[in-house]
Design a protein around this motif. Structure first.
Motif, PDB file in Angstrom:
ATOM      1  N   GLU A  20      32.242  28.232  41.855  1.00  0.00           N
ATOM      2  CA  GLU A  20      31.914  27.960  40.454  1.00  0.00           C
ATOM      3  C   GLU A  20      32.958  28.619  39.542  1.00  0.00           C
ATOM      4  N   PHE A  21      33.363  27.881  38.506  1.00  0.00           N
ATOM      5  CA  PHE A  21      34.389  28.402  37.596  1.00  0.00           C
ATOM      6  C   PHE A  21      33.851  28.736  36.211  1.00  0.00           C
ATOM      7  N   LEU A  22      32.536  28.653  36.013  1.00  0.00           N
ATOM      8  CA  LEU A  22      32.022  28.905  34.662  1.00  0.00           C
ATOM      9  C   LEU A  22      32.303  30.345  34.255  1.00  0.00           C
ATOM     10  N   ALA A  23      32.441  30.549  32.948  1.00  0.00           N
ATOM     11  CA  ALA A  23      32.580  31.909  32.422  1.00  0.00           C
ATOM     12  C   ALA A  23      31.297  32.260  31.687  1.00  0.00           C
ATOM     13  N   GLU A  24      30.925  33.526  31.719  1.00  0.00           N
ATOM     14  CA  GLU A  24      29.720  33.941  31.011  1.00  0.00           C
ATOM     15  C   GLU A  24      29.957  33.838  29.507  1.00  0.00           C
ATOM     16  N   GLY A  25      28.889  33.521  28.798  1.00  0.00           N
ATOM     17  CA  GLY A  25      29.018  33.357  27.343  1.00  0.00           C
ATOM     18  C   GLY A  25      29.265  31.899  26.987  1.00  0.00           C
ATOM     19  N   THR A  59      41.042  29.106  46.683  1.00  0.00           N
ATOM     20  CA  THR A  59      41.332  28.725  45.294  1.00  0.00           C
ATOM     21  C   THR A  59      40.512  29.555  44.318  1.00  0.00           C
ATOM     22  N   LYS A  60      39.256  29.789  44.656  1.00  0.00           N
ATOM     23  CA  LYS A  60      38.394  30.550  43.735  1.00  0.00           C
ATOM     24  C   LYS A  60      38.959  31.957  43.523  1.00  0.00           C
ATOM     25  N   LEU A  61      39.328  32.620  44.615  1.00  0.00           N
ATOM     26  CA  LEU A  61      39.875  33.974  44.479  1.00  0.00           C
ATOM     27  C   LEU A  61      41.195  33.929  43.717  1.00  0.00           C
ATOM     28  N   ALA A 117      42.238  31.653  41.543  1.00  0.00           N
ATOM     29  CA  ALA A 117      42.057  31.291  40.127  1.00  0.00           C
ATOM     30  C   ALA A 117      41.669  32.535  39.328  1.00  0.00           C
ATOM     31  N   ASN A 118      40.729  33.317  39.851  1.00  0.00           N
ATOM     32  CA  ASN A 118      40.335  34.528  39.125  1.00  0.00           C
ATOM     33  C   ASN A 118      41.479  35.536  39.077  1.00  0.00           C
ATOM     34  N   ALA A 119      42.240  35.617  40.153  1.00  0.00           N
ATOM     35  CA  ALA A 119      43.364  36.570  40.165  1.00  0.00           C
ATOM     36  C   ALA A 119      44.426  36.165  39.132  1.00  0.00           C
ATOM     37  N   LEU A 166      45.560  35.130  26.727  1.00  0.00           N
ATOM     38  CA  LEU A 166      46.678  35.963  26.299  1.00  0.00           C
ATOM     39  C   LEU A 166      46.227  36.933  25.215  1.00  0.00           C
ATOM     40  N   LYS A 167      44.931  37.221  25.176  1.00  0.00           N
ATOM     41  CA  LYS A 167      44.418  38.112  24.131  1.00  0.00           C
ATOM     42  C   LYS A 167      44.405  39.546  24.670  1.00  0.00           C
ATOM     43  N   ALA A 168      45.236  40.391  24.040  1.00  0.00           N
ATOM     44  CA  ALA A 168      45.238  41.802  24.455  1.00  0.00           C
ATOM     45  C   ALA A 168      43.911  42.432  24.053  1.00  0.00           C
ATOM     46  N   PHE A 174      40.030  43.596  31.211  1.00  0.00           N
ATOM     47  CA  PHE A 174      38.962  42.674  31.612  1.00  0.00           C
ATOM     48  C   PHE A 174      37.805  43.435  32.241  1.00  0.00           C
ATOM     49  N   GLY A 175      36.593  42.903  31.991  1.00  0.00           N
ATOM     50  CA  GLY A 175      35.404  43.399  32.674  1.00  0.00           C
ATOM     51  C   GLY A 175      34.716  42.217  33.316  1.00  0.00           C
ATOM     52  N   GLY A 176      33.413  42.373  33.566  1.00  0.00           N
ATOM     53  CA  GLY A 176      32.676  41.289  34.202  1.00  0.00           C
ATOM     54  C   GLY A 176      32.546  41.546  35.688  1.00  0.00           C
ATOM     55  N   SER A 177      31.592  40.818  36.274  1.00  0.00           N
ATOM     56  CA  SER A 177      31.247  41.119  37.666  1.00  0.00           C
ATOM     57  C   SER A 177      32.292  40.613  38.648  1.00  0.00           C
ATOM     58  N   CYS A 178      33.221  39.770  38.197  1.00  0.00           N
ATOM     59  CA  CYS A 178      34.026  39.071  39.216  1.00  0.00           C
ATOM     60  C   CYS A 178      35.517  39.390  39.269  1.00  0.00           C
ATOM     61  N   PHE A 179      36.182  39.556  38.127  1.00  0.00           N
ATOM     62  CA  PHE A 179      37.644  39.691  38.212  1.00  0.00           C
ATOM     63  C   PHE A 179      38.063  40.831  39.144  1.00  0.00           C
ATOM     64  N   ALA A 185      28.726  45.000  25.851  1.00  0.00           N
ATOM     65  CA  ALA A 185      28.867  43.856  26.777  1.00  0.00           C
ATOM     66  C   ALA A 185      30.347  43.666  27.121  1.00  0.00           C
ATOM     67  N   PHE A 186      30.637  43.090  28.296  1.00  0.00           N
ATOM     68  CA  PHE A 186      32.054  42.983  28.709  1.00  0.00           C
ATOM     69  C   PHE A 186      32.810  41.931  27.909  1.00  0.00           C
ATOM     70  N   LYS A 187      32.067  41.072  27.205  1.00  0.00           N
ATOM     71  CA  LYS A 187      32.653  40.109  26.276  1.00  0.00           C
ATOM     72  C   LYS A 187      31.530  39.669  25.341  1.00  0.00           C
ATOM     73  N   ALA A 188      31.872  38.940  24.300  1.00  0.00           N
ATOM     74  CA  ALA A 188      30.835  38.508  23.360  1.00  0.00           C
ATOM     75  C   ALA A 188      29.947  37.427  23.986  1.00  0.00           C
ATOM     76  N   THR A 233      39.605  47.568  19.385  1.00  0.00           N
ATOM     77  CA  THR A 233      40.312  47.264  20.646  1.00  0.00           C
ATOM     78  C   THR A 233      40.370  45.761  20.922  1.00  0.00           C
ATOM     79  N   ARG A 234      39.741  44.969  20.055  1.00  0.00           N
ATOM     80  CA  ARG A 234      39.777  43.514  20.238  1.00  0.00           C
ATOM     81  C   ARG A 234      40.626  42.832  19.173  1.00  0.00           C
ATOM     82  N   ASN A 235      41.183  43.594  18.248  1.00  0.00           N
ATOM     83  CA  ASN A 235      41.972  43.031  17.137  1.00  0.00           C
ATOM     84  C   ASN A 235      41.225  41.879  16.456  1.00  0.00           C
TER      85      ASN A 235
HETATM   86  C1  UGA Z   1      35.680  34.645  34.718  1.00  0.00           C
HETATM   87  C2  UGA Z   1      36.457  33.336  34.789  1.00  0.00           C
HETATM   88  O1  UGA Z   1      36.949  33.004  33.482  1.00  0.00           O
HETATM   89  C3  UGA Z   1      35.577  32.194  35.307  1.00  0.00           C
HETATM   90  O2  UGA Z   1      36.373  31.023  35.474  1.00  0.00           O
HETATM   91  C4  UGA Z   1      34.964  32.604  36.645  1.00  0.00           C
HETATM   92  O3  UGA Z   1      34.096  31.609  37.123  1.00  0.00           O
HETATM   93  C5  UGA Z   1      34.202  33.894  36.471  1.00  0.00           C
HETATM   94  O4  UGA Z   1      35.116  34.920  35.978  1.00  0.00           O
HETATM   95  C6  UGA Z   1      33.645  34.420  37.764  1.00  0.00           C
HETATM   96  O5  UGA Z   1      34.138  34.132  38.831  1.00  0.00           O
HETATM   97  O6  UGA Z   1      32.704  35.198  37.623  1.00  0.00           O
HETATM   98  P1  UGA Z   1      33.966  35.734  33.023  1.00  0.00           P
HETATM   99  O7  UGA Z   1      34.302  36.982  33.759  1.00  0.00           O
HETATM  100  O8  UGA Z   1      32.553  35.383  32.842  1.00  0.00           O
HETATM  101  O9  UGA Z   1      34.665  34.484  33.751  1.00  0.00           O
HETATM  102  O10 UGA Z   1      34.607  35.777  31.560  1.00  0.00           O
HETATM  103  P2  UGA Z   1      36.118  35.606  31.010  1.00  0.00           P
HETATM  104  O11 UGA Z   1      36.071  34.819  29.789  1.00  0.00           O
HETATM  105  O12 UGA Z   1      37.035  35.160  32.064  1.00  0.00           O
HETATM  106  O13 UGA Z   1      36.478  37.095  30.604  1.00  0.00           O
HETATM  107  C7  UGA Z   1      36.713  38.102  31.580  1.00  0.00           C
HETATM  108  C8  UGA Z   1      37.182  39.365  30.909  1.00  0.00           C
HETATM  109  O14 UGA Z   1      38.537  39.220  30.449  1.00  0.00           O
HETATM  110  C9  UGA Z   1      36.365  39.756  29.673  1.00  0.00           C
HETATM  111  O15 UGA Z   1      36.179  41.148  29.676  1.00  0.00           O
HETATM  112  C10 UGA Z   1      37.238  39.307  28.517  1.00  0.00           C
HETATM  113  O16 UGA Z   1      36.998  40.027  27.342  1.00  0.00           O
HETATM  114  C11 UGA Z   1      38.622  39.571  29.085  1.00  0.00           C
HETATM  115  N1  UGA Z   1      39.670  38.747  28.454  1.00  0.00           N
HETATM  116  C12 UGA Z   1      39.672  37.401  28.612  1.00  0.00           C
HETATM  117  C13 UGA Z   1      40.665  39.365  27.712  1.00  0.00           C
HETATM  118  O17 UGA Z   1      40.682  40.604  27.550  1.00  0.00           O
HETATM  119  N2  UGA Z   1      41.649  38.585  27.155  1.00  0.00           N
HETATM  120  C14 UGA Z   1      41.669  37.244  27.308  1.00  0.00           C
HETATM  121  O18 UGA Z   1      42.603  36.588  26.754  1.00  0.00           O
HETATM  122  C15 UGA Z   1      40.656  36.632  28.044  1.00  0.00           C
END
Ligand code: UGA
Ligand code: NAD
Length: 464
Positions: free
Chosen positions: A169-174, A231-233, A235-237, A278-280, A284-289, A349-352, A443-445
């Motif tokens: 799955e490639f969905l992003a949270e939010g 591919t999934k690994l 793509a996230n990398a 490309l947003k500084a 990154f946070g979240g459960s997957c990266f 939260a790790f993102k909005a 920190t998000r400008n």
């Molecule tokens: C990410 C991938 O975008 C999804 O495609 C993937 O399915 C998912 O991981 C997964 O495997 O769990 P997600 O972690 O939910 O999705 O959210 P992202 O939008 O990718 O953001 C990840 C982190 O990177 C956040 O902390 C976000 O704030 C940060 N980020 C993202 C930046 O600092 N700058 C950016 O330009 C983009």
């Protein structure tokens, strides 16, 4: 064409679906599958009774824009949340596996490899309870070649035939619902055998939706199983690597007077690079990266590809460094002493647009600030409960819903999450309630730095 016995069996399987694992992936994905396939029954099962009860209530266990509406449309119509794992495995011929695959924290591969115990328990349950042939679809993110292990466990009794596919799955949270309803692509990997191809077609049809009204077929990409898993690994990398790359440039911008948002805008205007990711920021946070890059590192090492492993490790190192840099800058700008200063952290939260706090940069920064004996007050519109759980055991941290309340008598505001409401706040009111000099570290400008400076704030940004 003459079909084999196995192929015929796949053609005559029932259309009902069960997803094992009712988490961030299982819940939203199955809700949209049910919405787009109204004549299929879709079941979502979990060992966690509380989670299932929450899915059946008005208070869903996760927050995602648009999720509640979809769930309300399909729940108890053709989407069902239940703890009856055995019954659903028996009655559904298509089984998605969406259980968690966290980083393993013990033994061999600790800190890098995937912990596959939940996934293996699921495979054993399917093997034990299935009463006929099944298509088993890996939805969780798994190390490449996991399908071979899945196949071995499932087919141990040789009672029934299990065809294992990979459908990461490639969905992003939010943006989960939007990503599911209009994905860039759907990926389905399967064995290149007649039954494998038939199983892939079955799952392609699910994503095309009834009457071909969901994902356009040209966007449903099929590959072999190993390519899909890898591919999934990858793509996230790649996505994580872009964030670390721009953050590496951000440090250089701060040192030289360049502006990282300007640099990113111009780099992203090149069609070969593109403007997204490309947003500084705080990293990154979240459960997957982190988990998936670490898993890639582990796989590279396992296959003796040490230079490739080192390359991907740097993506994580750079990310950790970004959060340490935030605390160092804050330290420097508050006269090299943070002890007993009050800092209001805006966003946990790790993102909005999500309440998820897994691997949130705010968590790491909060711990570093706690070590400096900061009086930390955390505010967040959706993630306060998770913040409390994550930081349980740390003293000197308050959790306050109202940002104005959180900021009273504070020395600094540290904005960690780009919630849309933060730029809309009354910043003159916030300034008036703070101790002077009042500092904002965005920190998000995402705030208007010029306007804040005009109010009297000292303003820090990433990459400026
Ligand atoms: C990410 C991938 O975008 C999804 O495609 C993937 O399915 C998912 O991981 C997964 O495997 O769990 P997600 O972690 O939910 O999705 O959210 P992202 O939008 O990718 O953001 C990840 C982190 O990177 C956040 O902390 C976000 O704030 C940060 N980020 C993202 C930046 O600092 N700058 C950016 O330009 C983009
Ligand atoms: P999660 O922790 O939110 O949900 C997993 C669920 O599986 C839990 O509710 C857990 O109780 C359940 N579970 C564990 N073992 C079980 C068993 N034996 N039987 C029944 N249920 C069981 O995890 P998640 O965020 O949904 O992630 C699941 C997988 O999807 C992971 O591999 C992850 O990498 C992948 N993924 C997640 C996202 C995301 O945005 N969160 C995106 C893409 C891929």
């Amino acid at each position: 064409m003459k079909f084999s016995r196995k192929y015929d069996k796949i053609r005559t399987m029932n259309k009902d679906i069960v997803c094992i694992g009712a988490g961030y992936i299982g819940g939203p994905t199955m809700a949209v599958i049910a919405q787009k396939n109204p004549s299929r029954k879709v079941y979502v099962v979990d060992i966690n009774e509380k989670r299932i009860a929450a899915w059946n209530s008005d208070n869903l266990p996760i927050y995602e824009p648009g999720l509640k509406e979809v769930v309300e449309e399909v729940r108890n119509r053709n989407l069902f949340f239940t703890t009856d794992i055995e019954g659903c495995i028996k009655k559904c011929d298509i089984i998605f596996v969406g259980v968690n695959t966290p980083t393993k924290m013990f033994g061999r591969g600790a800190g890098r490899a995937s912990d596959l115990q939940y996934w293996e328990a699921t495979a054993r349950n399917i093997s034990k309870w299935a009463e006929g042939d099944k298509i088993v679809v890996e939805k969780s993110t798994l190390p490449v070649r996991t399908a071979a292990a899945m196949d071995a466990i499932l087919n141990i009794h040789e009672k029934h035939r299990f065809t294992v596919l990979s459908n990461p799955e490639f969905l992003a949270e939010g943006t989960a619902i939007k990503d599911l309803q209009t994905p860039d692509r759907v990926l389905i990997g399967g064995p290149q055998t007649p039954e494998g191809e038939a199983a892939v077609k079955t799952v392609v049809d699910i994503y095309a939706g009834e009457g071909d009204k969901w994902v356009p077929r040209e966007k449903i990409l099929t590959t072999n199983v190993w390519s899909a898993e890898l591919t999934k690994l990858a793509a996230n990398a790649f996505l994580a690597q872009r964030v670390s790359s721009i953050n590496a440039i951000a440090g250089l911008c701060e040192a030289t007077g360049a502006d990282v948002d300007e640099v990113a805008r111009v780099i992203g205007a090149d069609k070969r690079i593109g403007p997204k990711f490309l947003k500084a920021g705080p990293g990154f946070g979240g459960s997957c990266f982190k988990k998936d890059v670490l898993n890639l590192v582990y796989l590279c090492e396992t296959f003796g590809l040490h230079t490739a492993a080192e390359y991907w490790s740097q993506v994580i190192k750079m990310n950790d460094h970004q959060q340490e840099r935030i605390v160092s800058r804050l330290f420097k700008e508050t006269f090299n002493t943070l002890a007993n200063k009050k800092i209001a952290m805006f966003g946990f939260a790790f993102k909005a647009d999500t309440g998820d706090t897994r691997e949130t940069p705010a968590g790491y920064v909060a711990r570093l600030l706690n070590e400096e004996h900061v009086n930390l007050v955390i505010t967040d519109p959706k993630a306060l409960e998770n913040a409390k759980k994550d930081l349980a055991g740390l003293t000197g941290i308050e959790y306050v819903e109202c940002p104005y309340e959180a900021t009273k008598e504070a020395d600094a505001i540290l904005l960690m999450t780009d919630w849309k409401e933060y730029p809309q706040l009354d910043w003159a009111k916030l300034y008036a309630s703070m101790r002077k000099p009042a500092l904002v570290f965005d920190t998000r400008n995402c705030l208007d730095a010029k306007a804040l400076k005009a109010l009297g704030f000292k303003v820090l940004n990433i990459g400026k």
